[in-house]
Design a protein around this motif. Structure first.
Motif, PDB file in Angstrom:
ATOM      1  N   PHE A 156      -6.894 106.299  32.626  1.00  0.00           N
ATOM      2  CA  PHE A 156      -5.991 106.414  31.629  1.00  0.00           C
ATOM      3  C   PHE A 156      -5.306 104.842  31.462  1.00  0.00           C
ATOM      4  CE2 PHE A 156      -5.276 111.195  31.536  1.00  0.00           C
ATOM      5  CZ  PHE A 156      -6.321 111.419  31.079  1.00  0.00           C
ATOM      6  N   LYS A 157      -4.815 104.518  32.821  1.00  0.00           N
ATOM      7  CA  LYS A 157      -4.104 103.250  32.881  1.00  0.00           C
ATOM      8  C   LYS A 157      -4.897 101.986  32.790  1.00  0.00           C
ATOM      9  CE  LYS A 157      -0.245 105.177  35.936  1.00  0.00           C
ATOM     10  NZ  LYS A 157       0.226 105.124  37.012  1.00  0.00           N
ATOM     11  N   ASN A 158      -6.106 102.267  32.381  1.00  0.00           N
ATOM     12  CA  ASN A 158      -7.011 100.894  32.378  1.00  0.00           C
ATOM     13  C   ASN A 158      -7.873 101.142  31.052  1.00  0.00           C
ATOM     14  OD1 ASN A 158      -6.962  99.515  34.796  1.00  0.00           O
ATOM     15  ND2 ASN A 158      -7.157 101.387  35.716  1.00  0.00           N
ATOM     16  N   LEU A 159      -7.434 102.043  30.163  1.00  0.00           N
ATOM     17  CA  LEU A 159      -7.900 102.134  28.843  1.00  0.00           C
ATOM     18  C   LEU A 159      -7.496 101.059  27.791  1.00  0.00           C
ATOM     19  CD1 LEU A 159      -8.208 106.191  28.209  1.00  0.00           C
ATOM     20  CD2 LEU A 159     -10.127 104.535  29.208  1.00  0.00           C
ATOM     21  N   SER A 160      -8.168 100.967  26.901  1.00  0.00           N
ATOM     22  CA  SER A 160      -7.992  99.879  25.698  1.00  0.00           C
ATOM     23  C   SER A 160      -7.303 100.637  24.588  1.00  0.00           C
ATOM     24  CB  SER A 160      -8.832  99.033  25.225  1.00  0.00           C
ATOM     25  OG  SER A 160     -10.012  99.905  24.453  1.00  0.00           O
ATOM     26  N   GLU A 161      -6.571 100.039  23.736  1.00  0.00           N
ATOM     27  CA  GLU A 161      -6.107 100.854  22.529  1.00  0.00           C
ATOM     28  C   GLU A 161      -7.210 101.492  21.880  1.00  0.00           C
ATOM     29  OE1 GLU A 161      -2.901 101.571  21.168  1.00  0.00           O
ATOM     30  OE2 GLU A 161      -2.438 100.783  23.197  1.00  0.00           O
ATOM     31  N   GLU A 162      -8.469 100.732  21.746  1.00  0.00           N
ATOM     32  CA  GLU A 162      -9.564 101.339  21.014  1.00  0.00           C
ATOM     33  C   GLU A 162     -10.031 102.811  21.904  1.00  0.00           C
ATOM     34  OE1 GLU A 162     -13.914  99.864  20.855  1.00  0.00           O
ATOM     35  OE2 GLU A 162     -12.842  98.823  19.449  1.00  0.00           O
ATOM     36  N   ASP A 163      -9.897 102.566  23.152  1.00  0.00           N
ATOM     37  CA  ASP A 163     -10.375 103.828  23.957  1.00  0.00           C
ATOM     38  C   ASP A 163      -9.716 105.007  23.596  1.00  0.00           C
ATOM     39  OD1 ASP A 163     -12.356 102.523  24.905  1.00  0.00           O
ATOM     40  OD2 ASP A 163     -11.197 101.717  26.914  1.00  0.00           O
ATOM     41  N   PHE A 164      -8.187 104.887  23.319  1.00  0.00           N
ATOM     42  CA  PHE A 164      -7.353 105.885  23.252  1.00  0.00           C
ATOM     43  C   PHE A 164      -7.923 106.620  21.822  1.00  0.00           C
ATOM     44  CE2 PHE A 164      -4.503 103.968  26.217  1.00  0.00           C
ATOM     45  CZ  PHE A 164      -4.278 104.839  27.051  1.00  0.00           C
ATOM     46  N   MET A 165      -8.554 105.953  20.868  1.00  0.00           N
ATOM     47  CA  MET A 165      -8.766 106.459  19.527  1.00  0.00           C
ATOM     48  C   MET A 165     -10.186 106.910  19.657  1.00  0.00           C
ATOM     49  SD  MET A 165      -6.123 105.692  17.977  1.00  0.00           S
ATOM     50  CE  MET A 165      -5.351 105.809  19.187  1.00  0.00           C
ATOM     51  N   LYS A 166     -11.004 107.044  20.739  1.00  0.00           N
ATOM     52  CA  LYS A 166     -12.245 107.543  20.698  1.00  0.00           C
ATOM     53  C   LYS A 166     -12.010 109.045  20.752  1.00  0.00           C
ATOM     54  CE  LYS A 166     -14.526 103.753  22.655  1.00  0.00           C
ATOM     55  NZ  LYS A 166     -15.329 103.169  23.704  1.00  0.00           N
ATOM     56  N   SER A 167     -12.967 109.907  20.301  1.00  0.00           N
ATOM     57  CA  SER A 167     -12.949 111.364  20.085  1.00  0.00           C
ATOM     58  C   SER A 167     -14.071 112.166  20.548  1.00  0.00           C
ATOM     59  CB  SER A 167     -12.420 111.691  18.885  1.00  0.00           C
ATOM     60  OG  SER A 167     -13.649 111.094  17.899  1.00  0.00           O
ATOM     61  N   PHE A 168     -13.635 113.190  20.822  1.00  0.00           N
ATOM     62  CA  PHE A 168     -14.822 114.384  20.883  1.00  0.00           C
ATOM     63  C   PHE A 168     -14.527 115.369  19.703  1.00  0.00           C
ATOM     64  CE2 PHE A 168     -11.611 115.582  24.049  1.00  0.00           C
ATOM     65  CZ  PHE A 168     -11.438 117.106  23.647  1.00  0.00           C
ATOM     66  N   ILE A 169     -15.709 116.314  19.683  1.00  0.00           N
ATOM     67  CA  ILE A 169     -15.814 117.417  18.483  1.00  0.00           C
ATOM     68  C   ILE A 169     -15.782 118.660  19.546  1.00  0.00           C
ATOM     69  CG2 ILE A 169     -16.731 118.465  16.872  1.00  0.00           C
ATOM     70  CD1 ILE A 169     -17.993 115.719  16.272  1.00  0.00           C
ATOM     71  N   HIS A 170     -14.884 119.741  19.374  1.00  0.00           N
ATOM     72  CA  HIS A 170     -14.948 120.857  19.848  1.00  0.00           C
ATOM     73  C   HIS A 170     -15.647 121.697  18.988  1.00  0.00           C
ATOM     74  CE1 HIS A 170     -13.735 124.551  21.795  1.00  0.00           C
ATOM     75  NE2 HIS A 170     -13.114 123.922  22.868  1.00  0.00           N
TER      76      HIS A 170
END
Length: 182
Positions: free
Chosen positions: A130-144
């Protein structure tokens, strides 16, 4: 037992509500909560007797032991979901039957040290990630697949910060009700 009392026992901190706008400060707080979870949980359960570990936190609920093992199992799954979201385009995740897992012998009678150690290791890996993620990474997603709900990485961080605190509160409330801590 009154319905309101049972609901309070099930959800002592309420249900997770994701804010409409997740700021970097909110994310930082969630990550800090997740980083603190392994120690917080250990502090609650280390030193409990076998009888105490085998006590349900509420009527028809899991025992303290099962809650500890559930946290390790659930957060392990979550780590995998984070990795899928970060490496694939909106992957469909695989859910698991947490109630059935809690009935397996490792959850019903296994030493809690196994799950405390596992939770500590998996959280160290998550926090580093988490501490090495980019802003773009935080917006990536998965589908349940249940309800086809799309969840972003940052929403899932919030959900699991809540999840850890939620279960710690189950244990803490039991300890106070039983007079095992003051």
């Amino acid at each position: 037992m009154r319905e309101s009392t049972l609901e309070q026992m099930k959800y002592p901190i309420g249900h997770f509500v994701c804010p409409d706008k997740i700021t970097s400060l909110i994310r930082t707080d969630w990550i800090a909560e997740m980083e603190a979870l392994p120690v917080k949980l250990s502090d609650l359960v280390i030193g409990l007797s076998e009888e105490q570990l085998n006590t349900p936190y509420r009527p028809d609920g899991w025992t303290v032991r099962q809650v500890v093992h559930h946290l390790a199992d659930s957060h392990h799954h979550s780590y995998t979901r984070f990795k899928w979201a970060l490496t694939e385009v909106e992957p469909i995740i695989k859910p698991y039957n947490e109630k059935a897992w809690a009935l397996l012998n490792d959850s019903r009678s296994g030493p809690i040290s196994l799950s405390l150690d596992h939770l500590s290791a998996i959280h160290a890996k998550m926090i580093y990630l988490f501490k090495n993620l980019s802003e773009e990474d935080f917006m990536k997603s998965f589908i349940h697949p249940v309800g086809n709900k799309v969840t972003t990485v940052e929403e899932n961080i919030g959900s699991y910060a809540w999840h850890g605190y939620h279960h710690c509160k189950h244990i803490e409330n039991l300890l106070y009700r039983k007079g095992w801590i003051k």
